[in-house]
Motif scaffolding. Structure first.
Motif, PDB file in Angstrom:
ATOM      1  N   GLY A 100      43.363  31.792 -13.638  1.00 29.31           N
ATOM      2  CA  GLY A 100      41.971  32.033 -13.286  1.00 29.31           C
ATOM      3  C   GLY A 100      41.519  33.475 -13.491  1.00 29.31           C
ATOM      4  O   GLY A 100      40.338  33.776 -13.360  1.00 29.31           O
ATOM      5  N   SER A 101      42.439  34.367 -13.818  1.00 35.41           N
ATOM      6  CA  SER A 101      42.039  35.765 -14.028  1.00 35.41           C
ATOM      7  C   SER A 101      41.354  35.920 -15.379  1.00 35.41           C
ATOM      8  O   SER A 101      41.631  35.178 -16.325  1.00 35.41           O
ATOM      9  CB  SER A 101      43.249  36.696 -13.944  1.00 35.41           C
ATOM     10  N   ASP A 105      42.394  34.504 -19.203  1.00 36.87           N
ATOM     11  CA  ASP A 105      41.428  33.797 -20.049  1.00 36.87           C
ATOM     12  C   ASP A 105      41.262  34.515 -21.384  1.00 36.87           C
ATOM     13  O   ASP A 105      41.191  33.882 -22.436  1.00 36.87           O
ATOM     14  CB  ASP A 105      40.072  33.689 -19.343  1.00 36.87           C
ATOM     15  N   ARG A 106      41.199  35.828 -21.363  1.00 35.71           N
ATOM     16  CA  ARG A 106      41.061  36.619 -22.593  1.00 35.71           C
ATOM     17  C   ARG A 106      42.305  36.457 -23.472  1.00 35.71           C
ATOM     18  O   ARG A 106      42.199  36.312 -24.689  1.00 35.71           O
ATOM     19  CB  ARG A 106      40.838  38.091 -22.242  1.00 35.71           C
ATOM     20  N   LEU A 107      43.477  36.470 -22.847  1.00 39.54           N
ATOM     21  CA  LEU A 107      44.714  36.300 -23.603  1.00 39.54           C
ATOM     22  C   LEU A 107      44.746  34.932 -24.275  1.00 39.54           C
ATOM     23  O   LEU A 107      45.100  34.808 -25.449  1.00 39.54           O
ATOM     24  CB  LEU A 107      45.927  36.472 -22.693  1.00 39.54           C
ATOM     25  N   ARG A 108      44.374  33.897 -23.538  1.00 41.52           N
ATOM     26  CA  ARG A 108      44.325  32.553 -24.123  1.00 41.52           C
ATOM     27  C   ARG A 108      43.349  32.507 -25.293  1.00 41.52           C
ATOM     28  O   ARG A 108      43.620  31.869 -26.309  1.00 41.52           O
ATOM     29  CB  ARG A 108      43.935  31.527 -23.068  1.00 41.52           C
TER      30      ARG A 108
END
Length: 135
Positions: A100-101, A105-108
């Protein structure tokens, strides 16, 4: 009700070279490329099979993608536009990120979405076949 083979034939007739197959490697994930071969015996080497490498897959997955190439599929690999050294550092630190961080999300996005978007744009994709596997 149309069979999977009939749906693939329809998709190729409708979208032509804009048809792309997505795989994440492995035996389960080679089903759709093999259905494309069955449905389009003369064109299956034309339809790209895209694999997005997240740097997390085992060697066996990469081998499965190589096997698709050996079988005549147009298998192409896309991944984040990083050096292998940078990717290893990022992946090794990723476990510290919490579900949820925004960082996770950015890494994904960087590992999965951006390479897939780049692949689809480069290949001129207008239709995508991707397996849905129930876990």
């Amino acid at each position: 009700v149309k069979t999977a083979v009939e749906r693939i034939q329809w998709a190729y007739e409708t979208f032509g070279n804009g048809l792309v197959v997505l795989t994440s490697g492995g035996k389960k994930y080679s089903v759709v490329p093999h259905l494309v071969r069955e449905a389009l015996p003369n064109e299956y080497g034309i339809v790209p099979v895209v694999f997005v490498d997240t740097y997390l897959y085992p060697v066996s997955t990469h081998q499965a993608v190589e096997d698709l190439k050996k079988q005549g599929h147009k298998a192409v690999t896309y991944k984040a536009d990083w050096t292998d050294e940078v990717a290893e550092l990022v992946v090794n630190e990723a476990w510290k990120l919490h579900e949820g961080s925004q960082d996770l999300d950015r890494l994904r996005f960087l590992l999965k979405v951006e390479p897939l978007n780049r692949a689809l744009a480069k290949l001129g994709a207008v239709a995508l076949f991707c397996p849905l596997i129930q876990r």
